[in-house]
Design an enzyme around this catalytic site. Structure first.
Site, PDB file in Angstrom:
ATOM      1  N   HIS A 117      67.637 -41.478  18.888  1.00 33.88           N
ATOM      2  CA  HIS A 117      67.037 -40.170  19.176  1.00 33.88           C
ATOM      3  C   HIS A 117      65.747 -39.991  18.365  1.00 33.88           C
ATOM      4  O   HIS A 117      64.682 -39.701  18.926  1.00 33.88           O
ATOM      5  CB  HIS A 117      68.051 -39.065  18.836  1.00 33.88           C
ATOM      6  CG  HIS A 117      67.555 -37.679  19.099  1.00 33.88           C
ATOM      7  ND1 HIS A 117      67.868 -36.994  20.249  1.00 33.88           N
ATOM      8  CD2 HIS A 117      66.751 -36.856  18.378  1.00 33.88           C
ATOM      9  CE1 HIS A 117      67.278 -35.799  20.212  1.00 33.88           C
ATOM     10  NE2 HIS A 117      66.599 -35.690  19.085  1.00 33.88           N
ATOM     11  N   GLU A 118      65.843 -40.177  17.054  1.00 29.12           N
ATOM     12  CA  GLU A 118      64.660 -39.965  16.205  1.00 29.12           C
ATOM     13  C   GLU A 118      63.596 -41.029  16.487  1.00 29.12           C
ATOM     14  O   GLU A 118      62.400 -40.737  16.430  1.00 29.12           O
ATOM     15  CB  GLU A 118      65.041 -39.959  14.725  1.00 29.12           C
ATOM     16  CG  GLU A 118      66.050 -38.860  14.314  1.00 29.12           C
ATOM     17  CD  GLU A 118      65.649 -37.446  14.706  1.00 29.12           C
ATOM     18  OE1 GLU A 118      64.441 -37.177  14.867  1.00 29.12           O
ATOM     19  OE2 GLU A 118      66.562 -36.606  14.877  1.00 29.12           O
ATOM     20  N   HIS A 166      61.587 -39.789  19.329  1.00 31.76           N
ATOM     21  CA  HIS A 166      60.552 -38.860  18.845  1.00 31.76           C
ATOM     22  C   HIS A 166      59.412 -39.657  18.214  1.00 31.76           C
ATOM     23  O   HIS A 166      58.235 -39.376  18.444  1.00 31.76           O
ATOM     24  CB  HIS A 166      61.140 -37.922  17.777  1.00 31.76           C
ATOM     25  CG  HIS A 166      61.952 -36.775  18.317  1.00 31.76           C
ATOM     26  ND1 HIS A 166      61.449 -35.872  19.215  1.00 31.76           N
ATOM     27  CD2 HIS A 166      63.231 -36.370  18.052  1.00 31.76           C
ATOM     28  CE1 HIS A 166      62.387 -34.952  19.483  1.00 31.76           C
ATOM     29  NE2 HIS A 166      63.480 -35.237  18.801  1.00 31.76           N
ATOM     30  N   GLU A 168      61.335 -33.494  22.927  1.00 28.75           N
ATOM     31  CA  GLU A 168      62.774 -33.749  23.058  1.00 28.75           C
ATOM     32  C   GLU A 168      63.057 -34.642  24.270  1.00 28.75           C
ATOM     33  O   GLU A 168      64.037 -35.392  24.279  1.00 28.75           O
ATOM     34  CB  GLU A 168      63.522 -32.410  23.163  1.00 28.75           C
ATOM     35  CG  GLU A 168      65.019 -32.491  23.015  1.00 28.75           C
ATOM     36  CD  GLU A 168      65.510 -32.854  21.607  1.00 28.75           C
ATOM     37  OE1 GLU A 168      64.678 -33.002  20.687  1.00 28.75           O
ATOM     38  OE2 GLU A 168      66.729 -33.010  21.440  1.00 28.75           O
TER      39      GLU A 168
HETATM   40 ZN    ZN Z   1      65.267 -34.082  18.840  1.00 26.34          ZN
END
Ligand code: ZN
Length: 504
Positions: free
Chosen positions: A267-268, A271, A297
């Site tokens: 997830h990170e 980003h 996101e």
């Molecule tokens: Zn996030």
């Protein structure tokens, strides 16, 4: 002085402010990852000083004159040109910041510092009543903020704009309602189908050093550049950017639960890939900055869920996972593992929710905070309304406010209008991923071979490198040829969970 010279002066001024902001980010990263506990007091003084300097620079009266001149000049005539988009976005931010009275900014800062302290205790003691006065005050100040900024139809628009610029409450409501209408029955169908994965598979022992090695290897494989970024440990994972070639991602390890660090890292890293893909020559300026929280996101969710929770991804990575975690996975079949990381079940806590039910948690918060801002719901009535909505949407009722209305930090921190960006991210991700699949001709086969470069380059080309040239709405239309819809996300969820749970 020519308009070009004025633009040069603006850029010189803004570049200094960007440097100060990067220093603020570096101090913030250090505070959350490295700083000893006793360092907090002095750090707070440093951060307050910087925040004041940045605010002063951002609202300097000279800037207002320069922006007015540039906005009326030929440099701004095409809002999507390099100079046009730069002037448009810089002016938009400036106009917004100067509309907020200093007294309101200070009151909000005080109320939210107090709000977060009181919230923490209230949650620990399961005592909403003690939180109610400061929360009422925060909502009142946010209503004042909306009034100061101004809006056409919904006061909530003015708050949403901080996180999802140019988005309108009515449109977001429409697209999320479409999602809810199809998602609630799908979740109920999964709950009642009589099948469930063996989730104990991901709750075996996963040694931390192996998790770190494996997570880093996966982040590097999808393209996170460790020459321009780092992975560190923190309590509440986040991603931050300290400069055009310095991107920090963070995670936390749980030896008894595989999912939290691994999917947190993906997830990170998602980003981080967005930040890495931005135009470095324009770092911090509109052409080198992310569009919105929702688009940000979408990049994290795309890599975490659409790629990282796919069967194709594990076709490629599962043999390596079995080597890294022989005790936990050597005798477990790929399909059983894949089902376990895709467990769907209605639950009370948003941050622990799965890919499907997560959006229902968001919808509840979106509806409630809108109702309070518009004056239809009193803060005192939030806990009851919260529990009703959980019962309706998820079929579960919080046994306490600690597991209900008190679970999130956002409202106590004044982050009102923020929640919908999580679901917008999932919707954008669904629509982008379906388009990439069409454009690249079968992503599944590429992912199964461990080939992530075509997808990453597609994202850079279509999304990252444009910075804020287009609004999120314009970008979705440009990239996918249609406006944002719940349909691609629902199709993804239905296909995936239909197969896993044997739904007809
Ligand atoms: Zn996030």
């Amino acid at each position: 002085m020519s308009h070009e010279q004025t633009l040069t002066r603006v850029r010189d001024h803004v570049r200094q402010t960007i440097l100060l902001s990067a220093i603020e980010q570096a101090l913030g990263w250090d505070e959350r990852c490295m700083m000893p506990q006793q360092g907090g007091e002095y750090r707070a003084e440093q951060m307050t000083l910087l925040a004041g300097m940045i605010h002063e620079r951002n609202t300097a009266p000279q800037l207002g004159e320069w922006y007015a001149e540039l906005a009326a000049s030929p440099l701004a005539s095409d809002p999507h040109s390099d100079t046009g988009a730069t002037i448009r976005e810089l002016k938009r931010n400036y106009d917004k910041q100067v509309k907020l009275p200093k007294s309101l900014v200070e009151e909000l800062a005080r109320a939210t510092v107090r709000g977060q302290q009181i919230w923490q205790e209230a949650r620990a003691k399961n005592d909403f009543k003690s939180f109610q006065p400061v929360l009422t005050e925060i909502f009142r100040l946010k209503q004042q903020q909306a009034a100061a900024i101004g809006y056409e139809k919904d006061a909530y628009d003015a708050l949403l704009d901080d996180y999802e610029p140019a988005a309108k409450t009515a449109e977001v409501t429409k697209v999320l309602a479409g999602l809810r209408d199809e998602l609630v029955p799908l979740v109920a169908q999964i709950r009642d189908c009589g099948r469930a994965p063996d989730v104990s598979i991901v709750e075996r022992r996963f040694p931390v050093d192996a998790q770190e090695r494996f997570g880093k290897a996966a982040a590097a494989a999808i393209g996170f550049d460790f020459q321009r970024g780092r992975l560190d440990v923190t309590a509440h994972p986040f991603c931050t950017t300290l400069g055009p070639h310095d991107h920090r991602i963070t995670t936390r390890y749980d030896e008894q639960f595989f999912n939290s660090a691994f999917f947190g890292i993906l997830h990170e890293a998602g980003h981080g890939l967005y930040e890495l893909g931005l135009n470095t020559a324009e770092y911090g300026f509109p052409l080198g900055a992310a569009i919105s929280l929702g688009i940000h996101e979408s990049q994290s969710r795309l890599w975490e869920n659409f790629v990282g929770r796919s069967r194709a991804f594990w076709q490629h990575f599962y043999p390596a996972a079995q080597r890294e975690f022989p005790e936990a996975l050597a005798k477990t079949k790929l399909d059983d593992f894949h089902f376990a990381i895709n467990d769907v079940r209605p639950s009370l806590i948003r941050v622990e929710a799965d890919e499907a039910t997560y959006n229902l948690h968001i919808l509840i918060r979106f509806e409630l905070e809108q109702a309070v801002i518009s004056g239809q719901l009193k803060v005192a009535d939030l806990p009851g309304a919260w529990n009703e909505k959980y019962e309706q949407a998820l079929g579960v009722r919080p046994p306490s406010d600690a597991d209900g209305v008190l679970q999130d930090i956002h409202w106590s921190a004044g982050l009102i209008g923020y929640f919908p960006t999580y679901s917008l991210g999932n919707l954008y991700a669904g629509q982008f991923f379906a388009q990439a699949d069409r454009d690249l001709g079968g992503l599944d086969a590429q992912i199964a071979r461990g080939e992530f470069t075509p997808l990453r380059e597609w994202l850079i080309d279509r999304i990252h490198r444009h910075g804020q040239r287009y609004t999120a709405t314009e970008l979705v239309q440009r990239v996918t040829g249609r406006p944002l819809s719940h349909a691609p996300l629902m199709k993804h969820l239905r296909d995936k969970f239909g197969a896993l749970y044997g739904l007809s």
